[in-house]
Design a protein around this motif. Structure first.
Motif, PDB file in Angstrom:
ATOM      1  N   ASP A   1       0.835  -1.192   0.000  1.00  0.00           N
ATOM      2  CA  ASP A   1       0.000   0.000   0.000  1.00  0.00           C
ATOM      3  C   ASP A   1       0.878   1.253   0.000  1.00  0.00           C
ATOM      4  OD1 ASP A   1      -1.761   2.067   0.399  1.00  0.00           O
ATOM      5  OD2 ASP A   1      -2.730   1.205   2.162  1.00  0.00           O
ATOM      6  N   PRO A   2       0.910   2.013  -1.083  1.00  0.00           N
ATOM      7  CA  PRO A   2       1.790   3.194  -1.149  1.00  0.00           C
ATOM      8  C   PRO A   2       1.391   4.297  -0.174  1.00  0.00           C
ATOM      9  CG  PRO A   2       0.307   3.152  -3.032  1.00  0.00           C
ATOM     10  CD  PRO A   2       0.137   1.837  -2.328  1.00  0.00           C
ATOM     11  N   ALA A   3       0.175   4.220   0.370  1.00  0.00           N
ATOM     12  CA  ALA A   3      -0.248   5.206   1.365  1.00  0.00           C
ATOM     13  C   ALA A   3       0.220   4.836   2.768  1.00  0.00           C
ATOM     14  CB  ALA A   3      -1.775   5.338   1.350  1.00  0.00           C
ATOM     15  N   ARG A   4       0.867   3.668   2.906  1.00  0.00           N
ATOM     16  CA  ARG A   4       1.322   3.203   4.218  1.00  0.00           C
ATOM     17  C   ARG A   4       2.825   2.911   4.158  1.00  0.00           C
ATOM     18  NH1 ARG A   4      -2.203  -1.860   5.207  1.00  0.00           N
ATOM     19  NH2 ARG A   4      -1.285  -1.802   7.316  1.00  0.00           N
ATOM     20  N   LEU A   5       3.586   3.931   3.823  1.00  0.00           N
ATOM     21  CA  LEU A   5       5.033   3.759   3.757  1.00  0.00           C
ATOM     22  C   LEU A   5       5.586   3.520   5.162  1.00  0.00           C
ATOM     23  CD1 LEU A   5       6.237   6.446   1.192  1.00  0.00           C
ATOM     24  CD2 LEU A   5       5.724   4.037   0.793  1.00  0.00           C
ATOM     25  N   THR A   6       6.562   2.628   5.233  1.00  0.00           N
ATOM     26  CA  THR A   6       7.257   2.364   6.484  1.00  0.00           C
ATOM     27  C   THR A   6       8.347   3.412   6.701  1.00  0.00           C
ATOM     28  OG1 THR A   6       8.913   0.985   5.403  1.00  0.00           O
ATOM     29  CG2 THR A   6       6.882  -0.116   6.132  1.00  0.00           C
ATOM     30  N   THR A   7       9.047   3.306   7.819  1.00  0.00           N
ATOM     31  CA  THR A   7      10.190   4.194   8.057  1.00  0.00           C
ATOM     32  C   THR A   7      11.189   4.089   6.910  1.00  0.00           C
ATOM     33  OG1 THR A   7       9.933   3.966  10.438  1.00  0.00           O
ATOM     34  CG2 THR A   7      12.068   4.735   9.651  1.00  0.00           C
ATOM     35  N   TRP A   8      11.472   2.879   6.482  1.00  0.00           N
ATOM     36  CA  TRP A   8      12.398   2.662   5.371  1.00  0.00           C
ATOM     37  C   TRP A   8      11.839   3.270   4.086  1.00  0.00           C
ATOM     38  CZ3 TRP A   8      16.554   2.734   3.049  1.00  0.00           C
ATOM     39  CH2 TRP A   8      16.981   1.875   2.028  1.00  0.00           C
TER      40      TRP A   8
END
Length: 448
Positions: A295-302
């Motif tokens: 999900d591109p709307a839920r980017l992680t810290t990385w």
């Protein structure tokens, strides 16, 4: 007389043939190709890879990922394929290339089955990987402007890493004998990390093995490369010798023993090296995911770091000219930078000024950047402080050592950006969270 005229004519034909051969040699570059230590397009324009790895063979239904990574700024995607030895077989190569082209991405295609050969019993050999490429040749021929063939992922493990040189030479030779004209990419042994320096010490032999002189070497940087020294020493060797190199995979420093991604990003940008981070999503160890559940709307810290941070993809990627060229990223939801009213440096002593801006902002989070400028005298170090507004917090930073005590943030230079000449500037960045009002602080800068 007739024989003499025939001889003269033959000589003229020979000269003409030699001129034609000089203008366009038989092994002239087609499409993407190596020029010195750089990758260039068919028109001679340099192309620097800025992208990610996508685990397509395990998630063939996640085709939206191509558009998603493009929207976040990537100009390249390295696509995981399977030869059928362990995964796949990937028989959808034409469809993958079409997805890359539709989304204006350069496609690096790799066979993953070779991973750890010699140590991993199920792994395919490089020769078997070449057989797979030959089986897919009809989908690949004519795509030289758009496709790089990464012959085999991490093709030798840590057992007898020395076999890599002969195996790689044979694979390149077989690819060329089979008629492939594409830019070839070859991964290092030692599971890609080359800690025994087999690729480094045999690089010229590998490049010389390519009859088309069109091979780029690829290093994978993980925990072996957990210090700036390890990274820069390795990259220096390739740069000093003029060898073409990309960083085909790397992760991030999620603990003290992991890869120094900040140095990789900064050095790649400074040296004009391509990089492809691992990986978009779907890892069994999700710490390496850039997007949660694709999900591109839920980017992680990385994900936030590599796409939106300093020297990251959005800031540095340029689209291949075959697609039109230029920056590839789309604006952040709130793209207008906001500057702090910090004064310019003045005076003859050691002084500095700091300027704050919000690079991008989204609900509950933001990316900030601070520009530090030396005064009218050179400085050897700097410290920037500011007070967080209610609801603000700093979660991660790069190009500075950042600590928080209560609501006060203190940022100090790191080893490579403390010494600044008079009027010279450097930047550091950070990720933060906010609620209520994402207020712009007043900064204080002191120099030594």
């Amino acid at each position: 007389m007739k024989r003499r005229l025939l001889s003269v004519g033959a000589a003229l034909l020979a000269v003409a043939a030699s001129v034609l051969m000089f203008v366009k040699p038989a092994d002239a570059a087609v499409g993407l190709h190596v020029d010195g230590r750089n990758i260039v397009e068919a028109n001679g324009q340099p192309f620097v890879m800025r992208g990610v790895n996508h685990p397509h063979v395990w998630y063939t239904g996640e085709t939206d990922s191509f558009a998603d990574v493009k929207a976040l700024g990537a100009n390249t995607v390295r696509v995981v394929l399977g030869s059928g030895k362990r995964w796949g077989p990937s028989t959808d190569v034409a469809d993958v290339i079409s997805l890359c082209k539709q989304n204006r991405l350069i496609c690096v295609l790799e066979v993953h089955d070779t991973t750890g050969y010699g140590e991993e019993g199920a792994a395919a050999s490089l020769d078997e990987a070449v057989d797979y490429w030959i089986s897919q040749k009809s989908a690949l021929v004519g795509q030289e402007n758009y496709v790089v063939i990464n012959i085999g992922n991490e093709p030798i493990g840590n057992v007898d890493a020395g076999q890599w040189t002969a195996a790689t030479t044979a694979a390149i030779t077989k690819m060329r004998a089979s008629g492939f004209e594409h830019l070839l990419m070859v991964d290092a042994p030692n599971w890609g990390q080359d800690w025994q320096y087999v690729m480094r010490d045999n690089a010229q032999a590998i490049l010389d093995a390519d009859s088309r002189q069109n091979t780029v070497l690829s290093i994978h940087m993980y925990a072996v490369f957990n210090t700036a020294t390890a990274i820069t020493d390795y990259l220096d060797r390739f740069e000093d010798n003029g060898w073409p190199l990309v960083i085909g995979e790397f992760g991030w420093r999620f603990n003290a023993n992991e890869v120094d991604h900040e140095t990789i990003l900064a050095e790649s940008q400074a040296r004009g090296l391509g990089y492809l981070g691992w990986s978009w999503s779907g890892n069994t160890d999700p710490i390496l995911d850039m997007a949660t559940s694709f999900d591109p709307a839920r980017l992680t810290t990385w994900g936030e770091r590599i796409f939106n941070g300093a020297n990251g993809i959005r800031a540095t990627a340029r689209e291949a000219t075959i697609f039109g060229g230029g920056p590839t990223g789309t604006p952040s939801p709130i793209p207008t930078p906001t500057k702090s009213p910090t004064p310019s440096p003045t005076g003859g002593g050691k002084a500095c000024a700091a300027e704050y801006r919000v690079v991008g902002q989204w609900p509950g989070g933001f990316q900030g950047e601070v520009r530090v400028t030396a005064g009218s005298s050179a400085i050897s170090g700097w410290t920037v402080t500011w007070t967080l507004a209610s609801g603000q917090a700093v979660s991660q930073a790069w190009n500075a050592t950042v600590t928080t005590g209560g609501s006060v943030v203190t940022a100090r230079n790191v080893s490579y950006n403390g010494s600044l000449g008079a009027g010279v500037a450097t930047t550091f960045g950070f990720l933060g969270s906010w609620s209520g009002d994402n207020a712009v602080p007043t900064l204080s800068c002191t120099a030594t």
